[in-house]
Design an enzyme around this catalytic site. Structure first.
Site, PDB file in Angstrom:
ATOM      1  N   GLU A 404       0.878  -0.860  -0.045  1.00  0.00           N
ATOM      2  CA  GLU A 404       0.093   0.087   0.378  1.00  0.00           C
ATOM      3  C   GLU A 404       0.482   1.228   0.290  1.00  0.00           C
ATOM      4  O   GLU A 404       0.607   2.164   0.675  1.00  0.00           O
ATOM      5  CB  GLU A 404      -0.987  -0.407   0.884  1.00  0.00           C
ATOM      6  CG  GLU A 404      -1.817  -1.333   1.158  1.00  0.00           C
ATOM      7  CD  GLU A 404      -2.938  -0.991   2.135  1.00  0.00           C
ATOM      8  OE1 GLU A 404      -2.707  -0.173   3.041  1.00  0.00           O
ATOM      9  OE2 GLU A 404      -3.834  -2.306   1.902  1.00  0.00           O
ATOM     10  N   GLU A 480      -4.008  -9.108   0.289  1.00  0.00           N
ATOM     11  CA  GLU A 480      -4.859  -8.419   1.606  1.00  0.00           C
ATOM     12  C   GLU A 480      -5.635  -8.731   1.784  1.00  0.00           C
ATOM     13  O   GLU A 480      -6.836  -7.949   0.860  1.00  0.00           O
ATOM     14  CB  GLU A 480      -4.222  -7.239   1.882  1.00  0.00           C
ATOM     15  CG  GLU A 480      -3.384  -7.792   3.068  1.00  0.00           C
ATOM     16  CD  GLU A 480      -2.723  -6.148   3.964  1.00  0.00           C
ATOM     17  OE1 GLU A 480      -1.846  -5.871   3.443  1.00  0.00           O
ATOM     18  OE2 GLU A 480      -3.866  -5.000   4.811  1.00  0.00           O
TER      19      GLU A 480
HETATM   20  C1  GAL Z   1      -4.334  -2.995   4.949  1.00  0.00           C
HETATM   21  C2  GAL Z   1      -2.921  -2.184   5.077  1.00  0.00           C
HETATM   22  C3  GAL Z   1      -2.344  -3.325   7.381  1.00  0.00           C
HETATM   23  C4  GAL Z   1      -3.501  -3.356   8.194  1.00  0.00           C
HETATM   24  C5  GAL Z   1      -4.488  -3.025   7.687  1.00  0.00           C
HETATM   25  C6  GAL Z   1      -6.009  -3.051   8.341  1.00  0.00           C
HETATM   26  O1  GAL Z   1      -5.105  -1.563   4.666  1.00  0.00           O
HETATM   27  O2  GAL Z   1      -2.138  -2.887   4.750  1.00  0.00           O
HETATM   28  O3  GAL Z   1      -1.118  -3.345   6.861  1.00  0.00           O
HETATM   29  O4  GAL Z   1      -3.625  -1.858   8.716  1.00  0.00           O
HETATM   30  O5  GAL Z   1      -5.293  -2.131   6.301  1.00  0.00           O
HETATM   31  O6  GAL Z   1      -6.980  -3.733   8.215  1.00  0.00           O
END
Ligand code: GAL
Length: 808
Positions: A404, A480
């Protein structure tokens, strides 16, 4: 020295962890040899000072509420025998958190800002033989330096290396397997050989390959001649007949033993583990391992080990991945930084494929003291070193250049992405690069996504199809996913659809989500099933971690717009497994989708005093065909997978989209009456799995269940002992919060305690802990002596329990 690569002759790497002195203070001149340190604390590494607490940093709960910031010094006095006078002496740190500056005998030797990267420093010019030497390390981690708990101190292993002038330096082998068939594999070994003397030297490099039983399968020798003060890369190609491949179900490893011989005398020996396997990434068929498609069932993990903090421990790491594997996971993304060498050794051993990630920030800051401060000066060295260290691991399948990254939405960001991508390919031609994007469509319109080989999408399941239609040649996966939140064993009735609750807990019905981009796991299962081109997914996260207590926290003016928490929440709620490694209900939802061994799970608990006769929603997760629910022996009917469904709210990037019909959950509404709740899973009409939950009467006894009863005498082995509050019949009391006191006698010490409650301010180092939803965890460490460890757990008004562990 990285796990999986080691020196093995007389001048071997010495573990340099013992007997350090520590003081947390801004000291002037503490690098000077004569600095008074007799009253400093004595300790052994790895060490994370912040985990000792107290939980006091309320204004930045992103780092677990623990005091990670400040300056501290580590010193060690040591002598080196004069027989080593002509040798090369260096020190290797697997990682220091952070901003390490290293001095020997008062002189500056070197520094490394990034805490996750291993580094070696040459001590030869500063060392004194047969006299006392003092090495001093200044560590200066900063507040607001990460979005999660980084830990603080010399938190990974340290080695002293004594090398001959002619030697194989750090990360000195690069092993690839250019051709692999069932009949034979070509193993290509590039060995760096270094000559630190002024004389030119003739030597022999002999490389021996051994299989996992230690049997020699091939040997090759090569004459080398090295000019004075020079380094050379020697290439060898060795064939192995009928290779035993490394695979997720059969993680077979080979070892290359590289020897340098001068006049038949071995002057250096270096061992590297490697595996023989093929990987391929296909825009339509996903990830192909050894010619077969493997759907990636992955987890993201931060590096902390719960109550042990960031201080690395092999057994704690291995246990994490065993828990993940039992959930059905076959992949890990080391979010958002290079992992410990131990983690990759574990993944090699267990058969888990890994994305090694380099950064969470490039030049643009997410937090004021983040990596952006060091990017310009250090990114190239950090990235190259990460790959050099890790490229022999068969488990590693991709290099991630960032998570990100804010540049993803900038027009000029692609140049930086290309630059980082090129560095990766320069160091390793065998693996693709990747990154995790949370913006859509920016990285595609500004072409940044096209600079890397494999495109990771963070939280865009509903758009995989569109992305693919617009970019048919791209290889895509969910880097993710989900980010749902819950608290182990906590159920709020009636079922709620908003995140926040006055108790700072999140209901384990898993019907609410966390941050606006989050969604239930079910949504991702669906997306993966209907987009078979996707490599698979990496859930956020596999195990709860310190920091980021979403949804109990957010941006706040008092902290300059950085992160505050709804104190005392200070650790995450995201994972299917709590901070101490105990599964939540969501663990079984993943298991139902990711495993095939028949299983069935049921929730909630069955202790609803005062709700007799009221309807209670009951959920079941299974990989069987159908499930029948019984309350006190009475059937409430069967539910069929693929036909029946459960409605859960659907949310996606902040948009509430009404209710989502999940085919992954079966459910009933049943009137509560105390007794038993039983689910029976049927496969092809036959009973294949069962689970029963019984109403517990009042707490009567403490029960200890150790995951390991025989420990080794390394001084680092751990037993994780689950502590249960039970009624007289041995049923778990699911809402008990009794305080339990521990005593540990014999050849073991307390390594930590915890209960998985994200709001608990109980010190991880205390010898007592409250149960949370009926359970807590005691972690006991062996000392380096054989014998027994006797552990007693007692709680006011309850029968105590003791167990004995052996140290062998
Ligand atoms: C994402 C991020 C992670 C964590 C996650 C929580 O956007 O890459 O590190 O913060 O959100 O939902």
């Amino acid at each position: 020295m990285a796990f999986g690569q080691k020196k093995t002759i007389e001048v071997k790497d010495q573990n340099f962890n013992q007997g350090w002195l520590f003081k947390k203070d801004t000291l002037k001149g503490a690098e000077i040899t004569s600095y008074y340190d007799s009253n400093w604390r004595k300790l052994n590494l790895p060490h994370d000072w912040a985990i000792e607490g107290p939980f006091s940093i309320k204004n930045n709960a992103r780092t677990g509420g623990l005091p990670i910031h400040g300056i501290a010094w580590y010193r060690k006095h040591f002598t080196i025998d004069s027989k080593n006078k002509n040798k090369q002496i260096s020190i290797e740190f697997d990682g220091v958190m952070s901003n390490a500056k290293v001095y020997l005998n008062g002189q500056f030797v070197g520094e490394r800002p990034y805490g996750y990267i291993g580094f070696e420093l040459d001590l030869t010019p500063f060392i004194k033989f047969k006299q006392e030497n003092v090495i001093a390390v200044r560590v200066a981690p900063e507040d607001l330096s990460a979005r999660w708990y980084p830990g603080a101190g010399i938190y990974r292993n340290v080695y002293l290396k004594i090398n001959d002038n002619i030697h194989i330096p750090q990360w000195g082998t690069y092993i690839t397997t250019p051709t692999v068939t069932d009949e034979k594999a070509t193993v290509k070994i590039q060995t760096t050989v270094k000559n630190t003397s002024n004389n030119s030297i003739k030597a022999i490099l002999e490389t021996t390959l051994k299989n996992s039983n230690g049997e020699v399968v091939a040997t090759q020798s090569q004459n080398i001649s090295l000019a004075g003060i020079s380094e050379q890369k020697v290439n060898q190609e060795i064939e192995i007949k009928n290779p035993t491949k490394w695979d997720i179900n059969a993680p077979n490893l080979y070892t290359a033993v590289s020897q340098i011989k001068i006049n038949k005398v071995v002057v250096d020996e270096y061992e590297s583990n490697f595996g023989i396997r093929t990987i391929k990434f296909d825009a339509n068929n996903g990830f192909i391992l050894n010619g077969k498609r493997v759907a990636i069932k992955g987890v993201c993990l931060h590096h902390d080990l719960g109550p042990l903090g960031a201080a690395v421990n092999f057994r704690a790491t291995e246990r994490q991945m065993q828990i993940m594997q039992a959930m059905g996971a076959n992949a890990l993304r080391t979010s958002h930084n290079p992992p410990s060498p131990e983690m990759l050794a574990v993944c090699d051993k267990l058969g888990i494929v890994v994305i090694v990630e380099a950064f969470d920030e490039w030049k643009m800051a997410k937090v004021p003291n983040g990596y952006n401060k060091y990017f310009d000066k250090w990114h190239e060295k950090d990235l190259r070193d990460m790959i050099k260290r890790d490229r022999n691991h068969p488990s590693v399948i991709m290099w991630s250049i960032g998570n990100e990254i804010l540049e993803q939405a900038k027009n000029e960001g692609w140049e930086l992405a290309k630059h980082l991508n090129d560095i990766c390919h320069d160091e390793d031609i065998t693996r693709p690069t990747t990154a995790g994007f949370n913006y859509y469509p920016e990285p595609f319109t500004n072409k940044l996504a096209y600079q890397i080989d494999v495109v990771g999408m963070n939280y865009w399941p509903a758009d995989y199809k569109e992305i693919k239609e617009k970019n048919p040649n791209l290889i895509i996966y969910g880097s993710e996913t989900s980010s749902q939140t819950s608290s182990r064993g906590v159920y709020h009735l009636p079922i709620e659809y908003t995140e926040k609750h006055e108790t700072n807990q999140v209901s384990s019905y898993d019907t609410t989500v966390g941050p606006p981009w989050a969604y239930a796991p079910d949504v991702e299962f669906d997306a993966q099933e209907s987009n078979s081109f996707s490599l698979g997914e990496f859930i956020w996260t596999g195990i709860d971690y310190l920091g980021e207590p979403t949804p109990y926290g957010g941006k706040d003016n008092a902290t300059n717009g950085y992160w505050n928490s709804d104190w005392p929440s200070h650790s995450s709620y995201f994972a299917p497994v709590d901070l101490v490694g105990i599964p939540k209900d969501r663990y079984y939802l993943y298991q139902s989708q990711w495993t095939s061994e028949p299983m069935v799970h049921v929730l909630p608990h069955w202790n609803w005093k005062g709700k007799e006769g009221e309807n209670i929603p009951v959920f079941s997760y299974t990989n069987c065909d159908e499930v029948e629910l019984f309350v006190n022996g009475k059937s409430f009917g069967k539910r069929v997978k693929g036909k029946d469904f459960t409605e859960i709210p659907s949310e996606y990037h902040g948009f509430k989209r009404g209710m989502y019909k999940s085919k992954y959950r079966l459910s009933w509404e049943v009137p509560y009456s105390p007794g038993s709740l039983k689910v029976v899973g049927y496969k092809n009409g036959k009973i294949a799995a069962e689970k029963v939950i019984k109403t517990a009467s009042s707490p009567y006894q403490v029960k200890l269940i150790a995951d390991k009863t025989v420990l080794d005498e390394s001084g680092n082995d751990l037993s994780y002992i689950t502590v249960r509050i039970e009624d007289k019949e041995g049923n778990l009391c699911p809402i008990a919060d009794n305080r339990v006191e521990f005593s540990i006698e014999g050849q073991g010490v307390l390594a930590g305690v915890g209960n998985g409650d994200a709001t608990s301010l109980n010190s991880f180092q205390a010898n007592s802990c409250n149960a949370f939803s009926g359970m807590c965890m005691l972690i006991v460490k062996s000392i380096d002596k054989r014998g027994e460890i006797k552990i007693t757990a007692s709680s006011n008004g309850l029968e105590s329990n003791n167990i004995t562990l052996k140290v062998k």
